[in-house]
Design an enzyme around this catalytic site. Structure first.
Site, PDB file in Angstrom:
ATOM      1  N   ASP A  27       0.853  -1.193   0.000  1.00 35.96           N
ATOM      2  CA  ASP A  27       0.000   0.000   0.000  1.00 35.96           C
ATOM      3  C   ASP A  27       0.888   1.241   0.000  1.00 35.96           C
ATOM      4  OD1 ASP A  27      -3.221   0.538   0.955  1.00 35.96           O
ATOM      5  OD2 ASP A  27      -1.802   2.207   1.064  1.00 35.96           O
ATOM      6  N   ILE A  28       0.530   2.219  -0.825  1.00 36.27           N
ATOM      7  CA  ILE A  28       1.340   3.432  -0.978  1.00 36.27           C
ATOM      8  C   ILE A  28       1.271   4.312   0.273  1.00 36.27           C
ATOM      9  CG2 ILE A  28      -0.402   4.999  -1.971  1.00 36.27           C
ATOM     10  CD1 ILE A  28       1.671   5.609  -4.186  1.00 36.27           C
ATOM     11  N   HIS A  37     -10.243  -5.462  -3.345  1.00 35.47           N
ATOM     12  CA  HIS A  37      -8.911  -5.631  -2.763  1.00 35.47           C
ATOM     13  C   HIS A  37      -9.035  -5.991  -1.301  1.00 35.47           C
ATOM     14  CE1 HIS A  37     -10.009  -1.350  -2.480  1.00 35.47           C
ATOM     15  NE2 HIS A  37      -9.375  -1.345  -1.322  1.00 35.47           N
TER      16      HIS A  37
HETATM   17  P1  AMP Z   1      -9.631   1.454   0.107  1.00 34.41           P
HETATM   18  O1  AMP Z   1      -9.604   2.818   0.769  1.00 34.41           O
HETATM   19  O2  AMP Z   1     -10.083   0.332   0.985  1.00 34.41           O
HETATM   20  O3  AMP Z   1     -10.362   1.506  -1.220  1.00 34.41           O
HETATM   21  O4  AMP Z   1      -8.112   1.096  -0.211  1.00 34.41           O
HETATM   22  C1  AMP Z   1      -7.411   1.642  -1.267  1.00 34.41           C
HETATM   23  C2  AMP Z   1      -5.970   1.640  -0.853  1.00 34.41           C
HETATM   24  O5  AMP Z   1      -5.178   1.822  -2.018  1.00 34.41           O
HETATM   25  C3  AMP Z   1      -5.567   2.751   0.124  1.00 34.41           C
HETATM   26  O6  AMP Z   1      -5.084   2.156   1.327  1.00 34.41           O
HETATM   27  C4  AMP Z   1      -4.494   3.533  -0.624  1.00 34.41           C
HETATM   28  O7  AMP Z   1      -3.450   3.957   0.213  1.00 34.41           O
HETATM   29  C5  AMP Z   1      -4.019   2.511  -1.644  1.00 34.41           C
HETATM   30  N1  AMP Z   1      -3.446   3.054  -2.861  1.00 34.41           N
HETATM   31  C6  AMP Z   1      -3.917   4.089  -3.604  1.00 34.41           C
HETATM   32  N2  AMP Z   1      -3.129   4.290  -4.680  1.00 34.41           N
HETATM   33  C7  AMP Z   1      -2.157   3.342  -4.634  1.00 34.41           C
HETATM   34  C8  AMP Z   1      -1.039   3.026  -5.435  1.00 34.41           C
HETATM   35  N3  AMP Z   1      -0.763   3.703  -6.577  1.00 34.41           N
HETATM   36  N4  AMP Z   1      -0.229   2.011  -5.073  1.00 34.41           N
HETATM   37  C9  AMP Z   1      -0.492   1.319  -3.937  1.00 34.41           C
HETATM   38  N5  AMP Z   1      -1.537   1.554  -3.124  1.00 34.41           N
HETATM   39  C10 AMP Z   1      -2.353   2.564  -3.456  1.00 34.41           C
END
Ligand code: AMP
Ligand code: ZN
Length: 119
Positions: free
Chosen positions: A35-36, A105
């Site tokens: 996760d970023i 996810h």
């Molecule tokens: P959710 O809020 O449950 O939809 O989770 C989405 C997750 O994706 C969040 O925890 C973000 O930090 C993560 N995220 C968003 N963009 C990226 C990215 N480019 N690479 C990795 N994780 C990401």
């Protein structure tokens, strides 16, 4: 069509390689990447390669792939050596629950104390 890549989906772009990610494990049906914006020392997202908007839609349309995602969460936990202490697998479902990316996810969270109930 259900499961087809969506042009405007960030996680479909990670699956295709158009957006970079720190990938920790891949299978024929899943991709796991860091996760970023990590919320724990170990915070990995496990996604199906196919696009479904959330975990329930995935389980309805492709239950074997939903099982792959859950199994992979366990495999990543073992690879990250957090399985012994314990870890949490979370599917935020719907904007009101904090879902921001509408490609199914699983969040794998570990490496710190995890309170219950979650916030
Ligand atoms: P959710 O809020 O449950 O939809 O989770 C989405 C997750 O994706 C969040 O925890 C973000 O930090 C993560 N995220 C968003 N963009 C990226 C990215 N480019 N690479 C990795 N994780 C990401
Ligand atoms: Zn997608």
């Amino acid at each position: 069509m259900a499961g087809e890549p969506q042009a405007d989906c960030l996680f479909c772009k990670i699956v295709s390689g158009d957006v970079p990610a720190t990938i920790v494990r891949e299978t024929e049906t899943t991709v796991a990447f860091r996760d970023i914006n990590p919320q724990a020392p170990c915070h990995v997202l496990v996604i199906p390669r196919a696009h479904y908007p959330d975990g329930a839609a995935l389980a309805t349309a492709a239950p074997e792939v939903a099982a792959d995602v859950l199994r992979e969460a366990g495999e990543v936990a073992a690879q990250e050596k957090v399985d012994g202490h314990g870890y949490r697998v979370v599917f935020n479902t719907g904007a009101g629950a904090g879902q921001t990316v509408f490609h199914a996810h699983a969040h794998l969270l570990a490496g710190r104390g995890l309170t219950w109930p979650p916030g």
